[in-house]
Write a protein that holds these residues in place. Structure first.
Motif, PDB file in Angstrom:
ATOM      1  N   ASN A  11      -6.391  22.761  15.515  1.00 27.84           N
ATOM      2  CA  ASN A  11      -5.521  22.259  14.455  1.00 27.84           C
ATOM      3  C   ASN A  11      -5.858  20.771  14.353  1.00 27.84           C
ATOM      4  N   LEU A  15      -3.768   9.206  14.539  1.00 27.25           N
ATOM      5  CA  LEU A  15      -4.974   9.904  15.011  1.00 27.25           C
ATOM      6  C   LEU A  15      -4.836  11.422  14.874  1.00 27.25           C
ATOM      7  N   ALA A  16      -3.603  11.913  14.927  1.00 27.49           N
ATOM      8  CA  ALA A  16      -3.362  13.356  14.856  1.00 27.49           C
ATOM      9  C   ALA A  16      -3.278  13.856  13.412  1.00 27.49           C
ATOM     10  N   ASP A  47      -9.228  16.440  23.974  1.00 25.06           N
ATOM     11  CA  ASP A  47      -8.644  15.495  23.017  1.00 25.06           C
ATOM     12  C   ASP A  47      -9.298  14.144  23.264  1.00 25.06           C
ATOM     13  N   THR A  48      -9.332  13.353  22.229  1.00 23.80           N
ATOM     14  CA  THR A  48      -9.894  12.011  22.362  1.00 23.80           C
ATOM     15  C   THR A  48      -8.831  11.019  22.841  1.00 23.80           C
ATOM     16  N   GLY A  52     -12.585  13.507  25.351  1.00 23.01           N
ATOM     17  CA  GLY A  52     -13.748  13.170  24.532  1.00 23.01           C
ATOM     18  C   GLY A  52     -13.573  13.673  23.114  1.00 23.01           C
ATOM     19  N   SER A  53     -14.558  13.326  22.306  1.00 24.38           N
ATOM     20  CA  SER A  53     -14.486  13.668  20.891  1.00 24.38           C
ATOM     21  C   SER A  53     -15.092  15.057  20.642  1.00 24.38           C
ATOM     22  N   TRP A  54     -14.312  15.934  20.089  1.00 20.75           N
ATOM     23  CA  TRP A  54     -14.704  17.301  19.730  1.00 20.75           C
ATOM     24  C   TRP A  54     -15.565  17.957  20.818  1.00 20.75           C
ATOM     25  N   GLY A 100      -8.756  19.175  20.169  1.00 22.94           N
ATOM     26  CA  GLY A 100      -7.672  18.347  19.637  1.00 22.94           C
ATOM     27  C   GLY A 100      -6.347  18.945  20.096  1.00 22.94           C
ATOM     28  N   THR A 101      -6.174  19.016  21.400  1.00 26.08           N
ATOM     29  CA  THR A 101      -5.064  19.811  21.966  1.00 26.08           C
ATOM     30  C   THR A 101      -3.698  19.142  21.861  1.00 26.08           C
ATOM     31  N   GLY A 102      -3.638  17.810  21.732  1.00 22.48           N
ATOM     32  CA  GLY A 102      -2.344  17.119  21.606  1.00 22.48           C
ATOM     33  C   GLY A 102      -1.433  17.432  22.780  1.00 22.48           C
ATOM     34  N   PRO A 140       4.369  19.816  17.914  1.00 23.93           N
ATOM     35  CA  PRO A 140       3.777  21.071  17.433  1.00 23.93           C
ATOM     36  C   PRO A 140       4.679  21.744  16.404  1.00 23.93           C
TER      37      PRO A 140
HETATM   38  C1  SAM Z   1      -2.932  17.793  14.251  1.00 21.99           C
HETATM   39  S1  SAM Z   1      -3.013  17.273  15.941  1.00 21.99           S
HETATM   40  C2  SAM Z   1      -2.894  18.839  16.742  1.00 21.99           C
HETATM   41  C3  SAM Z   1      -2.268  18.799  18.093  1.00 21.99           C
HETATM   42  C4  SAM Z   1      -1.992  20.203  18.684  1.00 21.99           C
HETATM   43  N1  SAM Z   1      -3.196  20.974  18.799  1.00 21.99           N
HETATM   44  C5  SAM Z   1      -0.986  20.940  17.833  1.00 21.99           C
HETATM   45  O1  SAM Z   1      -1.359  21.885  17.129  1.00 21.99           O
HETATM   46  O2  SAM Z   1       0.202  20.579  17.875  1.00 21.99           O
HETATM   47  C6  SAM Z   1      -4.714  16.834  16.082  1.00 21.99           C
HETATM   48  C7  SAM Z   1      -5.167  16.398  17.463  1.00 21.99           C
HETATM   49  O3  SAM Z   1      -6.566  16.067  17.365  1.00 21.99           O
HETATM   50  C8  SAM Z   1      -6.822  14.954  18.207  1.00 21.99           C
HETATM   51  N2  SAM Z   1      -8.046  14.296  17.753  1.00 21.99           N
HETATM   52  C9  SAM Z   1      -8.221  13.394  16.754  1.00 21.99           C
HETATM   53  N3  SAM Z   1      -9.497  13.012  16.698  1.00 21.99           N
HETATM   54  C10 SAM Z   1     -10.154  13.684  17.681  1.00 21.99           C
HETATM   55  C11 SAM Z   1     -11.519  13.720  18.127  1.00 21.99           C
HETATM   56  N4  SAM Z   1     -12.456  12.963  17.544  1.00 21.99           N
HETATM   57  N5  SAM Z   1     -11.816  14.532  19.147  1.00 21.99           N
HETATM   58  C12 SAM Z   1     -10.882  15.307  19.753  1.00 21.99           C
HETATM   59  N6  SAM Z   1      -9.582  15.311  19.377  1.00 21.99           N
HETATM   60  C13 SAM Z   1      -9.224  14.516  18.350  1.00 21.99           C
HETATM   61  C14 SAM Z   1      -5.574  14.099  18.068  1.00 21.99           C
HETATM   62  O4  SAM Z   1      -5.449  13.189  19.148  1.00 21.99           O
HETATM   63  C15 SAM Z   1      -4.474  15.157  18.024  1.00 21.99           C
HETATM   64  O5  SAM Z   1      -3.986  15.427  19.302  1.00 21.99           O
END
Ligand code: SAM
Length: 309
Positions: free
Chosen positions: A214, A237-238, A168-169, A195-197, A141-143, A114
């Protein structure tokens, strides 16, 4: 049952290192850092985080007491610093944690580290919500869980009757986020979903007070040009937002109106160059009170809006 201070120290610092040997290694490590163009501050951070040494003692090379407590033995410091300088592993992964706002969060290569610039998103969304803090909130997309945990803590401090959902996926990222929530003692107010979004919510009629995200927003070709610490070490992926960087941002703009409460808040971090296009897209989709907020460096960083009527 509370832990005695000595027990706590033995847990956190199971090793002891002779100070004179630590400083010999530290001087060598500084030279390695300079040669490899690694900021010296990172070396100090690693030493200060993983030993009971304080900054003054490090600066003065004080060998008073002759031994120091440490999380890892000296040989492990040597190995990890090699990984930093030669393999370009970020120092936070080497330590296994980072600090973000007032939180100490575990980080592994399964999660994005982060960033300090993201910290402001919590204050911005709380400010936008005013006194309407009760209800469901979501961090997509909580990471590592940083935003969700930080937000849950702020809502708790304000005595809001609120639940924060985080999705998060990546299964591996969610495992870290769950651990972080437990470490921060905030599990009761947080629900994690895989799951996705918006997919995890498809079978529910939940509506969110605010959507915070984010998401990955860096254009694919730009990801390939990032520093090796990011490009080769943090999860692609992030980072990767597709060809234009807008793949995930577009999904969040298009689908959020189905999930936001009346007057719900939409707030997303983005790259500095994406501010104008994001504002245009949000207005086209009918969002209201669309604006951009800059970060401390003066760069467009957050898009914020109210749900369409
Ligand atoms: C930029 S990182 C942000 C992580 C955290 N929220 C932060 O601010 O440090 C983006 C996050 O989106 C997740 N992500 C990517 N594709 C996704 C999807 N289709 N659905 C949900 N999350 C997804 C990634 O796994 C990653 O954890």
């Amino acid at each position: 049952m509370s832990m005695h201070r000595d027990d706590f120290d033995r847990c956190r610092y199971p090793a002891t290192i002779e100070l004179a040997l630590l400083f010999d290694w530290y001087d060598l490590a500084r030279q390695q850092a300079i040669a490899a163009d690694v900021p010296l501050l990172e070396l100090d951070w690693l030493v200060l985080q993983l030993t009971s040494l304080d900054r003054l003692a490090l600066r003065l090379r004080s060998t008073q007491g002759s031994m120091i407590s440490a999380c890892i033995p000296l040989s492990e410091f040597e190995q990890r610093w090699q990984q930093r300088c030669c393999d370009r592993v970020p120092v936070q992964y080497l330590a296994g944690f980072t600090t973000w706002r007032s939180l100490e969060l575990r980080v592994t290569p399964d999660v994005l580290i982060p960033r300090p610039e993201t910290e402001a998103i919590i204050d911005l969304v709380i400010e936008a919500a005013g006194d309407q803090l009760d209800g469901h909130w979501v961090d997509l997309g909580t990471g590592s869980g940083a935003i969700a945990i930080g937000l849950a803590g702020e809502l708790k401090a304000r005595q809001a009757i609120a639940t924060v959902h985080a999705s998060d996926t990546s299964v591996a990222a969610l495992a870290i986020a769950r651990q972080n929530a437990a470490d921060c003692g905030i599990c009761d107010r947080l629900h994690f979903h895989h799951g996705s979004w918006f997919e995890p919510f498809h079978d529910s009629d939940i509506r969110f007070r605010a959507l915070i995200s984010n998401p990955p927003y860096i254009p694919a070709a730009t990801v390939d040009q990032l520093a090796p610490e990011v490009r080769d070490r943090e999860p692609r992926l992030a980072l990767d937002g597709g060809e234009t960087g807008f793949d995930c941002l577009s999904i969040l703009i298009d689908q959020a109106p189905n999930w936001l409460e009346h007057d719900g808040i939409w707030i997303v971090e983005h790259e500095a160059s994406q501010g104008r296009e994001l504002r245009d897209r949000l207005c086209q989709r009918g969002y209201r009170e669309v604006r951009t907020v800059r970060d401390l460096a003066g760069l467009d960083r957050f898009a914020i809006a109210r749900s369409p009527l």
